[in-house]
Design an enzyme around this catalytic site. Structure first.
Site, short mmCIF file in Angstrom:
data_model
loop_
_atom_site.label_atom_id
_atom_site.label_comp_id
_atom_site.label_asym_id
_atom_site.label_seq_id
_atom_site.Cartn_x
_atom_site.Cartn_y
_atom_site.Cartn_z
N GLU A 96 -41.94 -6.20 -44.33
CA GLU A 96 -41.45 -6.98 -45.55
C GLU A 96 -40.34 -8.08 -45.02
OE1 GLU A 96 -42.62 -4.81 -49.77
OE2 GLU A 96 -40.45 -4.18 -48.65
N CYS A 353 -30.72 -4.99 -50.44
CA CYS A 353 -30.51 -4.48 -49.13
C CYS A 353 -30.85 -3.10 -49.34
CB CYS A 353 -29.05 -4.49 -49.13
SG CYS A 353 -28.24 -6.20 -48.59
#
Length: 362
Positions: A96, A353
């Site tokens: 990703e 994150c």
């Protein structure tokens, strides 16, 4: 390049690889730059598009180095404009990457061309998966599949920028993986991004490229010797040894004092301040002992501190409150430390994150 017959030029890319390939094919060295320009500047999808390469060379390349570009399996759009991409490579391994657009402040709009009024930061993966197993990170929970190759790192930026229709202005190696466990390939990939477009690269300035490491000391020491001025960020998350060992088990046994020394030496050698990434985990690393240790660590390493709200993963850990985050930021600033509170982006599509995962083509 030991065997060009099995190499995909979009994967195993360094300029020396292309030079070696052209030499083995009996071609002059300048053809290497032309090939790089077609792949990374003009984004060619096949050799037939490479009109300034001789027809016989294009025929040779089809056999010697079959061209297979990464493919987009899925794109997710966040309400804040962030986009997350599931990209698959020639062997079926997927990673990703994330595109984070931002508008130039309105006061500056008249100074730039319309097509340059939006900036794009691309968050890039350096590995498919990760072996460190940090308790707050979804990537680490899935384990390591494999290291990425230099061109696979560059392909992420190419695809994301093309989808937005604007040039990438900054790169953060903060996606899946620990970049310093794949050091040579990561540096080679970053050099593709940093090299000028005239020479077949992306033309992104080194200071606009950030490498985020969990704190691999050998990598920090080596980066300090590189000629490029890449930016260094360290995922610290605790400056207390027992706490860090618990939440970052892949680095258990690595001394925080040795990490501190490495960062002090890095600053002395490069003159560039590192950043410390600090995810605020409720009841784990936000008490007075932890923040006192963080202040001391940041002061001695001359580091900037980036406070990060903990994003939702499969773990039972929770983020500190916004009030607590603001209080910690003030305490650090009062101690003379430069602090940023990272704005959460893309969490509604698991693009923030610690939320990235990997999967194989099914």
């Amino acid at each position: 390049m030991n065997n060009p017959n099995i190499q995909n030029p979009c994967d195993v890319f360094t300029f020396s690889d292309y030079l070696s390939l052209m030499k083995e094919l009996g071609q002059p060295a300048f053809r290497a730059k032309q090939l790089a320009q077609w792949l990374w500047v003009h984004e060619a999808t096949n050799y037939d598009e490479m009109s300034n390469l001789p027809a016989d060379l294009r025929t040779q390349l089809v056999k010697a180095a079959p061209l297979k570009r990464a493919s987009v399996r899925k794109v997710q759009h966040s309400k804040d404009g962030t986009r997350k991409y599931l990209l698959c490579f020639a062997d079926g391994v997927c990673v990703e990457a994330v595109g984070l657009p931002s508008n130039i402040p309105s006061s500056n709009v008249d100074d730039v061309k319309p097509e340059q009024r939006q900036r794009l930061s691309v968050c890039v993966s350096s590995q498919a998966g990760c072996s460190l197993g940090c308790t707050f990170c979804a990537t680490g929970q899935g384990g390591l599949v494999r290291n990425l190759l230099p061109g696979e790192i560059a392909e992420q930026v190419r695809i994301v920028a093309a989808d937005f229709g604007i040039r990438a202005s900054s790169i953060v190696i903060m996606g899946q993986g620990e970049p310093f466990q794949n050091y040579d390939a990561v540096l080679a990939g970053l050099r593709i991004l940093n090299t000028s477009t005239d020479d077949g690269g992306f033309g992104i300035g080194a200071r606009h490229i950030t490498i985020s490491t969990a704190g691999i000391i050998k990598g920090i020491d080596t980066l300090a010797t590189e000629p490029e001025q890449f930016t260094l960020a360290v995922s610290l998350h605790s400056a207390v040894q027992t706490t860090r060992d618990k939440i970052m088990p892949g680095l258990r046994g690595q001394s925080l004092e040795k990490l501190r020394t490495a960062l002090v030496d890095y600053y002395k050698q490069t003159g560039r301040r590192p950043s410390l990434e600090y995810a605020l985990i409720d009841e784990v690393n936000v008490n007075i002992v932890e923040i006192t240790a963080l202040k001391d660590f940041a002061q001695t390493t001359k580091a900037h501190v980036n406070l990060i709200p903990l994003n939702t993963t499969s773990s039972n850990l929770e983020s500190a409150s916004q009030l607590k985050t603001t209080q910690i930021a003030k305490e650090l600033r009062d101690a003379g430390i430069n602090v940023t509170i990272r704005k959460e982006r893309g969490s509604d599509i698991a693009a923030a994150c610690g939320q990235l995962t990997q999967e194989k083509r099914g």
